[in-house]
Design a protein around this motif. Structure first.
Motif, mmCIF file in Angstrom:
data_model
loop_
_atom_site.group_PDB
_atom_site.id
_atom_site.type_symbol
_atom_site.label_atom_id
_atom_site.label_comp_id
_atom_site.label_asym_id
_atom_site.label_seq_id
_atom_site.Cartn_x
_atom_site.Cartn_y
_atom_site.Cartn_z
ATOM 1 N N ARG A 1 0.818 -1.203 0.000
ATOM 2 C CA ARG A 1 0.000 0.000 0.000
ATOM 3 C C ARG A 1 0.856 1.258 0.000
ATOM 4 O O ARG A 1 1.896 1.326 0.672
ATOM 5 N N ASP A 2 0.405 2.288 -0.724
ATOM 6 C CA ASP A 2 1.008 3.607 -0.600
ATOM 7 C C ASP A 2 0.762 4.144 0.804
ATOM 8 O O ASP A 2 -0.241 3.818 1.442
ATOM 9 N N ALA A 3 1.669 4.986 1.270
ATOM 10 C CA ALA A 3 1.511 5.628 2.574
ATOM 11 C C ALA A 3 1.792 7.112 2.387
ATOM 12 O O ALA A 3 2.867 7.609 2.732
ATOM 13 N N CYS A 4 0.830 7.804 1.799
ATOM 14 C CA CYS A 4 0.986 9.215 1.471
ATOM 15 C C CYS A 4 -0.170 10.024 2.043
ATOM 16 O O CYS A 4 -1.260 9.495 2.263
ATOM 17 N N GLY A 5 0.068 11.311 2.249
ATOM 18 C CA GLY A 5 -0.960 12.205 2.740
ATOM 19 C C GLY A 5 -1.658 12.919 1.602
ATOM 20 O O GLY A 5 -1.316 12.743 0.427
ATOM 21 N N PRO A 6 -2.639 13.767 1.919
ATOM 22 C CA PRO A 6 -3.438 14.415 0.883
ATOM 23 C C PRO A 6 -2.749 15.570 0.171
ATOM 24 O O PRO A 6 -3.154 15.944 -0.937
ATOM 25 N N ASP A 7 -1.720 16.144 0.781
ATOM 26 C CA ASP A 7 -1.039 17.297 0.181
ATOM 27 C C ASP A 7 0.204 16.853 -0.575
ATOM 28 O O ASP A 7 1.021 16.090 -0.044
ATOM 29 N N ALA A 8 0.355 17.348 -1.809
ATOM 30 C CA ALA A 8 1.534 17.030 -2.618
ATOM 31 C C ALA A 8 2.063 18.313 -3.257
ATOM 32 O O ALA A 8 2.032 18.494 -4.475
ATOM 33 N N PRO A 9 2.580 19.248 -2.444
ATOM 34 C CA PRO A 9 3.069 20.518 -2.989
ATOM 35 C C PRO A 9 4.373 20.348 -3.759
ATOM 36 O O PRO A 9 5.137 19.407 -3.504
ATOM 37 N N THR A 10 4.623 21.251 -4.690
ATOM 38 C CA THR A 10 5.941 21.301 -5.321
ATOM 39 C C THR A 10 6.934 21.790 -4.275
ATOM 40 O O THR A 10 6.558 22.315 -3.213
ATOM 41 N N SER A 11 8.207 21.654 -4.567
ATOM 42 C CA SER A 11 9.207 22.090 -3.589
ATOM 43 C C SER A 11 9.137 23.598 -3.361
ATOM 44 O O SER A 11 9.303 24.063 -2.222
ATOM 45 N N VAL A 12 8.849 24.371 -4.409
ATOM 46 C CA VAL A 12 8.695 25.818 -4.228
ATOM 47 C C VAL A 12 7.487 26.106 -3.350
ATOM 48 O O VAL A 12 7.553 26.921 -2.414
ATOM 49 N N GLU A 13 6.376 25.432 -3.618
ATOM 50 C CA GLU A 13 5.167 25.636 -2.809
ATOM 51 C C GLU A 13 5.401 25.216 -1.357
ATOM 52 O O GLU A 13 4.972 25.919 -0.423
ATOM 53 N N LEU A 14 6.068 24.098 -1.160
ATOM 54 C CA LEU A 14 6.282 23.579 0.186
ATOM 55 C C LEU A 14 7.124 24.534 1.022
ATOM 56 O O LEU A 14 6.725 24.936 2.126
#
Length: 352
Positions: free
Chosen positions: A244-257
């Motif tokens: 299973r994947d273990a990821c959260g709902p947010d996937a910002p770009t590095s600039v956004e993060l």
């Protein structure tokens, strides 16, 4: 920190429902590599709340931080050394355990060590677990890990996964995070130390064009997923082979993060990805921080991985992802305390 005190642990809910229905609840003996470390502490807490017996395979004899394990909780955990060269001792520690949760890995290839060697150690542990009668092993891998990956970190993880699949165990599961954050600022080394730099530097330069995305999972969500993969969730045991994947709902770009981190901590630092800086150049630029702190802020392998496009879910349509805690909301919550002090990875995980 994100508070979940008002929510009953899923194991307690399961036990309560089962007891009301007259169904006996079998308690298990479970081993966790690093049960007193980062994710292991949160997993150990869930298991203890369900009445299970927990063995921690680690050099640590006490929790890394006070929460979530109370002193009373910690006293119930059986600490055992994790010496991969002593298979007899490892086997004795695993004797009677139904499930092994293996979160073991190395971040840096230091002192002649390598991610390939870490995979070999995992393979040895899986074989010892089988011989000791362990019924299920749950391993923490990484998103999009393949044995031919140019990232040594991912190639090593994939090699360990292959060893688990072929170990001949009755069942196994693999969780695939790309990063873990929470619960407190002091536990999230990547986010904390990025904030530490942003609080002190007028300019924060990124490798590449800053468009690569990062989709980490909150440590509480990750421990709950591990619990489920171990067969302790409300739905009971899962398939004999589960990944299973273990990821959260947010996937910002590095600039956004990192722009969001800057806002969360009240920094006026300018975050830029000019598109001309290689990972080697940015690593070299960070060396004065390494000299100042005696740590490794980021090595080239870290940056290569973050800029690889491989730090997002393999299965973005997994409905569980949307139900998990938000990285960006967590940053807003802990921002006032994030990055006030530097946290050394070397001191925390490599010095005895």
């Amino acid at each position: 920190a994100v508070q979940t005190d008002a929510v009953l642990p899923p194991l307690l809910v399961t036990a309560f429902v089962a007891s009301c229905c007259g169904v006996p609840v079998a308690m298990s003996r479970v081993a966790i590599t690093g049960g007193f470390s980062y994710t292991g502490r949160y997993l150990a807490k869930l298991l203890l709340d369900g009445g299970h017996s927990v063995v921690s395979l680690s050099r640590r004899q006490a929790p890394l931080a006070p929460a979530p394990l109370s002193p009373a909780d910690a006293s119930k955990v059986f600490p055992r050394p994790m010496d991969f060269s002593d298979e007899v001792q490892l086997g004795a520690s695993l004797e009677g355990c139904d499930v092994l949760f293996c979160t073991y890995w190395i971040r840096f290839a230091m002192g002649g060590d390598s991610h390939d060697a870490a995979a070999d150690r995992c393979a040895r542990l899986f074989n010892v677990a089988r011989q000791a009668g362990v019924k299920r092993v749950v391993f923490t891998s990484h998103t999009r890990a393949t044995e031919d990956s140019p990232c040594a970190y991912l190639a090593g993880k994939a090699k360990a996964c292959a060893a688990l699949r072929s170990a001949g165990l009755p069942s196994y599961a693999i969780a695939r995070p790309c990063g873990i954050f929470g619960d407190t600022p002091g536990e999230s080394i990547l986010m904390n130390n990025a904030a530490w730099v942003l609080r002190r530097s007028p300019l924060f330069l990124l490798a590449g064009d800053g468009s690569h995305r990062f989709q980490p999972i909150h440590v509480r969500d990750f421990s709950e997923l591990l619990l489920e993969l171990g067969g302790f969730g409300t739905s009971g045991a899962g398939p004999a082979a589960q990944e299973r994947d273990a990821c959260g709902p947010d996937a910002p770009t590095s600039v956004e993060l990192f722009s969001h981190v800057a806002r969360a901590v009240g920094s006026r630092s300018i975050v830029r990805a000019p598109g001309v800086l290689s990972t080697k150049m940015v690593t070299t630029m960070s060396k004065p921080i390494d000299w100042l702190t005696g740590d490794i802020l980021l090595d080239k392998g870290d940056l290569d991985l973050l800029c690889s496009g491989l730090t997002v879910a393999d299965d973005p349509d997994d409905p569980a992802i949307a139900q998990r805690r938000s990285l960006l909301s967590w940053l807003d919550e802990v921002g006032p305390n994030l990055g006030k002090e530097y946290i050394s990875s070397v001191d925390r995980y490599y010095k005895k």
